[in-house]
Design a protein around this motif. Structure first.
Motif: not given
Ligand SMILES: Nc1ncnc2c1ncn2[C@@H]1O[C@H](COP(=O)(O)OP(=O)(O)O)[C@@H](O)[C@H]1O
Ligand SMILES: O=C(CO)[C@@H](O)[C@@H](O)COP(=O)(O)O
Length: 556
Positions: A413-424
């Motif tokens: 979930a922490l990894i996914e969160a950084t991916a969402y942040g990158a997408n933003r």
């Protein structure tokens, strides 16, 4: 055969990489962990630091030169005379007050107990009130530079950090003959010349090729004592990246085993320097340099104002282009926090018994999970948000935990969160008219974690190419070293020529998996709702809790 050396100073360690000028192939590399590491709790003398501080000791960087350069020469057997050029890249904005001889104030006995005399690392986050003041005054005065920095100057950058020194330790400000970026200070240690580079000046110190620095009037409005800060503490002589700062001094040649014929390039930022190392990064590609933090670098023909970006600088990354930077202050650091604080002994034991690292074990277990399977959703703000909210006072958040939640689920979930942040961030660029259609990644994590790269491809729904050099950042520096040496000495005359021969990228990208992308699209929509709710003032609970923490600690 001629060789060139890149010295990459990261957050935790510095490494030297010796490469062949003709091919970019690495012939030897050596790493030195910093003796003092990141000082975020206390000084070497034991003095306790307040929350949000992050300091370093400059002696650690000299040790990197003294230990790793002789090591790569020895390991490779390369003749020192054949090392025609070298260059340094550094984290940024990482700054240091020095005296008139260039000696760091913290290395003088009278200052060693004064926190403000040390290196303020890029992730020193205790200057937010100074950044707020700077931004408010800049807005009031209608300063045009704000647009080039996404509408806000980050508290990580030069002037908020200087304002904090002046506010809390005016005697250090006074005693500092100059305040230098470490990319420039370490370069000066090598060649004896103070040649400040255009990359750190442009991205971190509000300097532009066309307009120079903001006016003295602006600085006076920040604090009358800062009216002449540029002339008194910085410099208006800025040298373009790719130019030569000088040659190794006799003393440095002796200490490193190199010769005084080695050309030294002006310093550069660890993120930006890697663009030429991955070759064909043209408009439309975004490069992610993924390590402790992630920096996003892209180039475009036009200057656009992108909300929340770190900056757009003409020629800032490659000559002839507008270079954009954005980023996330905490990526690998999230995972490091997790493995250091939240992994049970049974997992540690399994990793030990199977002879693998804890990151590898967690990644293996997390790879067996499907997108959405954990029910977890996190906001990636364990170290604030650099882009697009530009707010270091935001903190981490995770929802969906139950009594059955497993460590690998949290890790994922922490990894996914950084991916969402990158997408933003990607969305913000595209919305503002800067095209992005594929990604390129380099840095420690891009090398080490395939699951993470697949998650990034799925979340962003874009192909991701990966650097084919295990040390893309240091390779970038080595390439600038070859340019500083020039063709006549066996190097190159431009960074583009160097990139043609030395750059490396793997031919096969990670491709998005459509069914994963579909699930992530839904989760991302909720991520954005939480992002706006907690990040844009609707619910300031994170700030209230952070202020409360500071208050309670003050009374301890
Ligand atoms: N297998 C892995 N997967 C994800 N993150 C990792 C892995 N191994 C190390 N890390 C993280 O990578 C970061 C170090 O990245 P690196 O690029 O080596 O250094 P730096 O950013 O300081 O130059 C640390 O924060 C660490 O937690
Ligand atoms: O901010 C920048 C560059 O602008 C980086 O130096 C900073 O994020 C630190 O980078 P690392 O995570 O140590 O690679």
């Amino acid at each position: 055969m001629k060789y060139t050396l890149g010295v990459d100073f990261g957050t935790q360690s510095g490494r030297s990489v010796l490469v062949e000028v003709g091919t970019g192939n690495i012939v030897a590399q050596a790493v030195k962990e910093y003796t003092h590491g990141v000082m975020d709790e206390k000084l070497p003398c034991g003095k306790v630091l307040p929350p949000d501080w992050a300091l370093q000791h400059p002696q650690d960087y000299l040790e990197v030169f003294y230990q790793t350069i002789p090591q790569v020469l020895k390991e490779s057997g390369v003749e020192p005379a054949d090392v025609i050029g070298m260059a340094v890249d550094f984290t940024s904005c990482t700054i240091l007050p020095v005296d008139q001889n260039g000696t760091p104030l913290c290395m003088l006995p009278q200052w060693e107990e004064e926190p403000h005399s040390y290196v303020k690392l890029w992730k020193h986050h205790a200057a937010q009130s100074d950044a707020d003041k700077l931004n408010a005054i800049a807005r009031e005065r209608g300063e045009s530079f704000l647009g080039r920095y996404g509408g806000k100057i980050s508290s990580e950058w030069v002037f908020p950090k200087i304002m904090q020194i002046l506010r809390e330790a005016p005697e250090v400000y006074e005693a500092a003959d100059r305040i230098m970026e470490l990319a420039d200070w370490t370069t000066m240690m090598l060649c004896g010349e103070e040649k400040r580079n255009s990359c750190t000046a442009g991205y971190k110190a509000i300097w532009s090729k066309r307009e120079g620095y903001p006016s003295n009037d602006f600085f006076k409005a920040l604090d009358p004592r800062m009216e002449n800060v540029v002339d008194e503490k910085l410099s208006r002589d800025i040298y373009p990246i790719g130019s030569r700062a000088g040659y190794l001094t006799k003393e440095m040649a002796q200490k490193t085993g190199l010769t005084t014929n080695t050309a030294v390039a002006v310093g550069n930022v660890d993120a930006h320097v890697s663009l030429p190392a991955v070759g064909e990064v043209t408009p439309g590609a975004m490069l992610l340099i993924m390590g402790t933090s992630t920096c996003d670098i892209l180039i475009a023909d036009e200057e656009k104002m992108v909300p929340g970006m770190c900056g757009v600088v003409e020629d800032g990354v490659e000559p002839g282009y507008m270079g954009y930077e954005a980023g996330q202050s905490c990526v690998g650091d999230h995972f490091e926090w997790f493995v250091e604080n939240c992994v049970p002994e049974s997992y540690e034991k399994e990793a030990r018994e199977r002879g693998m690292g804890i990151h590898q074990l967690l990644t293996e277990k997390a790879s067996a999970l499907k997108p959405g399977e954990s029910g977890l959703l996190a906001l990636d703000w364990w170290n604030g948000n650099r882009s697009v909210l530009v707010d270091v006072d935001l903190t981490g958040m995770m929802l969906g935990m139950t009594l059955l939640t497993k460590p690998e689920e949290v890790y994922r979930a922490l990894i996914e969160a950084t991916a969402y942040g990158a997408n933003r961030i990607i969305e913000e660029f595209i919305r503002s008219g800067v095209p992005i259609d594929h990604l390129v990644a380099c840095g420690g994590i891009a090398e080490k974690n395939q699951m993470m790269m697949q998650i990034y491809a799925d979340v962003t729904n874009m192909e991701i190419y990966i650097s084919d050099s295990p040390q893309a950042v240091a390779l970038g520096s080595a390439m600038f070293g070859a340019v500083a040496a020039g063709k006549a000495a066996g190097g190159y005359d431009t960074i583009f020529e160097a990139a043609e021969k030395m750059a490396k990228v793997k031919p096969q990208p990670y491709k998005p998996i459509p069914e994963n992308a579909e699930v992530y699209k839904k989760i991302y929509a909720d991520y954005c709702k939480l992002y706006d709710y907690f990040g844009r003032g609707e619910n300031d609970v994170m700030k209230r809790m952070k202020a409360l923490r500071a208050e309670v600690r003050r009374h301890d």
